[in-house]
Design a protein around this motif. Structure first.
Motif, PDB file in Angstrom:
ATOM      1  N   ALA A 131       0.834  -1.202   0.000  1.00  0.00           N
ATOM      2  CA  ALA A 131       0.000   0.000   0.000  1.00  0.00           C
ATOM      3  C   ALA A 131       0.871   1.255   0.000  1.00  0.00           C
ATOM      4  O   ALA A 131       0.572   2.230  -0.712  1.00  0.00           O
ATOM      5  N   ARG A 132       1.953   1.249   0.776  1.00  0.00           N
ATOM      6  CA  ARG A 132       2.869   2.400   0.792  1.00  0.00           C
ATOM      7  C   ARG A 132       3.528   2.581  -0.569  1.00  0.00           C
ATOM      8  O   ARG A 132       3.715   3.714  -1.020  1.00  0.00           O
ATOM      9  N   PHE A 133       3.868   1.467  -1.223  1.00  0.00           N
ATOM     10  CA  PHE A 133       4.453   1.556  -2.552  1.00  0.00           C
ATOM     11  C   PHE A 133       3.457   2.184  -3.531  1.00  0.00           C
ATOM     12  O   PHE A 133       3.825   3.069  -4.308  1.00  0.00           O
ATOM     13  N   ALA A 134       2.207   1.752  -3.466  1.00  0.00           N
ATOM     14  CA  ALA A 134       1.173   2.315  -4.351  1.00  0.00           C
ATOM     15  C   ALA A 134       0.984   3.809  -4.075  1.00  0.00           C
ATOM     16  O   ALA A 134       0.822   4.606  -5.005  1.00  0.00           O
ATOM     17  N   GLU A 135       1.002   4.212  -2.807  1.00  0.00           N
ATOM     18  CA  GLU A 135       0.886   5.632  -2.446  1.00  0.00           C
ATOM     19  C   GLU A 135       2.069   6.425  -3.009  1.00  0.00           C
ATOM     20  O   GLU A 135       1.903   7.552  -3.498  1.00  0.00           O
ATOM     21  N   THR A 136       3.244   5.842  -2.942  1.00  0.00           N
ATOM     22  CA  THR A 136       4.441   6.500  -3.466  1.00  0.00           C
ATOM     23  C   THR A 136       4.359   6.622  -4.985  1.00  0.00           C
ATOM     24  O   THR A 136       4.740   7.665  -5.550  1.00  0.00           O
ATOM     25  N   GLN A 137       3.857   5.587  -5.657  1.00  0.00           N
ATOM     26  CA  GLN A 137       3.660   5.668  -7.113  1.00  0.00           C
ATOM     27  C   GLN A 137       2.738   6.837  -7.454  1.00  0.00           C
ATOM     28  O   GLN A 137       3.024   7.608  -8.367  1.00  0.00           O
ATOM     29  N   ALA A 138       1.651   6.966  -6.714  1.00  0.00           N
ATOM     30  CA  ALA A 138       0.694   8.047  -6.974  1.00  0.00           C
ATOM     31  C   ALA A 138       1.329   9.410  -6.685  1.00  0.00           C
ATOM     32  O   ALA A 138       1.124  10.370  -7.436  1.00  0.00           O
ATOM     33  N   ARG A 139       2.104   9.488  -5.633  1.00  0.00           N
ATOM     34  CA  ARG A 139       2.750  10.752  -5.244  1.00  0.00           C
ATOM     35  C   ARG A 139       3.658  11.286  -6.337  1.00  0.00           C
ATOM     36  O   ARG A 139       3.709  12.497  -6.590  1.00  0.00           O
ATOM     37  N   PHE A 140       4.406  10.384  -6.988  1.00  0.00           N
ATOM     38  CA  PHE A 140       5.374  10.809  -8.004  1.00  0.00           C
ATOM     39  C   PHE A 140       4.880  10.548  -9.430  1.00  0.00           C
ATOM     40  O   PHE A 140       5.674  10.606 -10.373  1.00  0.00           O
ATOM     41  N   ASP A 141       3.597  10.294  -9.593  1.00  0.00           N
ATOM     42  CA  ASP A 141       3.040  10.015 -10.920  1.00  0.00           C
ATOM     43  C   ASP A 141       3.355  11.158 -11.883  1.00  0.00           C
ATOM     44  O   ASP A 141       3.079  12.321 -11.598  1.00  0.00           O
ATOM     45  N   GLY A 142       3.972  10.824 -13.011  1.00  0.00           N
ATOM     46  CA  GLY A 142       4.284  11.818 -14.028  1.00  0.00           C
ATOM     47  C   GLY A 142       5.468  12.708 -13.710  1.00  0.00           C
ATOM     48  O   GLY A 142       5.723  13.680 -14.426  1.00  0.00           O
ATOM     49  N   ALA A 143       6.195  12.404 -12.638  1.00  0.00           N
ATOM     50  CA  ALA A 143       7.334  13.246 -12.236  1.00  0.00           C
ATOM     51  C   ALA A 143       8.573  12.379 -12.014  1.00  0.00           C
ATOM     52  O   ALA A 143       8.466  11.179 -11.760  1.00  0.00           O
ATOM     53  N   ASP A 144       9.735  13.023 -12.096  1.00  0.00           N
ATOM     54  CA  ASP A 144      10.964  12.330 -11.727  1.00  0.00           C
ATOM     55  C   ASP A 144      10.921  12.021 -10.240  1.00  0.00           C
ATOM     56  O   ASP A 144      10.321  12.767  -9.453  1.00  0.00           O
ATOM     57  N   VAL A 145      11.583  10.934  -9.856  1.00  0.00           N
ATOM     58  CA  VAL A 145      11.647  10.551  -8.449  1.00  0.00           C
ATOM     59  C   VAL A 145      12.983  11.034  -7.894  1.00  0.00           C
ATOM     60  O   VAL A 145      14.039  10.536  -8.301  1.00  0.00           O
TER      61      VAL A 145
END
Length: 191
Positions: A131-145
């Motif tokens: 779930a934390r990984f999915a939240e992190t994916q959403a947080r950086f969606d479309g942006a560099d990490v």
């Protein structure tokens, strides 16, 4: 006089050509502030005369150990070549620029995982991490990490390097190199 870094380079190139999985895998041994040893596998991500580099979460157990006792031992074991290399020495953190450059070269999921994981801390259920990984994916969606501030590299500066070669009947060859101010001193060890 032979340079052990050049010998390592040659052996590492052979391992990259022959080892079926992770020729850059190395055991990293540390001790904590109480003297409790710990060992785990990490991946070599750079090396040269100034040392051997790996990267990790700065809040992990290995990073805490290195903060308490900034020395480490590394072990490469290349079974297909019947060789191993042992390295010992002090450890220091690499520069932010080096950490940034390596982090930028990682796959996106590995970058996201560095943000999502509380490495080495207890995890009540795998679903929590997912779930934390999915939240992190959403947080950086479309942006560099970007590189997390708690993530970076460490360099083991070799003071001692042993190159071990398997021989028949356990009559192995062990070459030991010890660094001094004058350079590398070479000797042999009984098998």
């Amino acid at each position: 006089m032979t340079d052990p870094i050049s010998l390592f380079d040659a052996w590492f190139a052979e391992a990259q050509a022959s080892e079926p999985n992770d020729p850059n895998a190395m055991a990293l041994a540390t001790v904590d502030g109480r003297g409790q040893p710990s060992v785990r596998m990490v991946l070599l991500k750079g090396h040269g005369p100034d040392g051997f580099v790996f990267y990790t979460n700065g809040e992990s157990r290995k990073a805490a150990d290195l903060a308490a006792s900034p020395r480490a031992a590394l072990l490469f074991h290349w079974k297909s070549l019947r060789r191993q290399v042992r390295i010992e020495g002090p450890v220091s953190q690499v520069s932010d620029a080096e950490s940034d450059a390596y982090f930028a070269s990682r796959g996106r999921d590995s970058q996201l995982g560095a943000w999502a994981s509380d490495q080495s801390r207890p995890l009540d259920a795998r679903e929590r991490f997912e779930a934390r990984f999915a939240e992190t994916q959403a947080r950086f969606d479309g942006a560099d990490v970007p590189r997390p501030p708690h993530w970076g590299g460490w360099r083991v500066n070799p003071e001692q390097i042993e190159l071990w070669q398997d021989r028949a009947h356990r009559l192995h060859e062990r070459r030991l190199f010890v660094r001094s101010n004058a350079g590398w001193r070479e000797g042999l060890l009984f098998p």
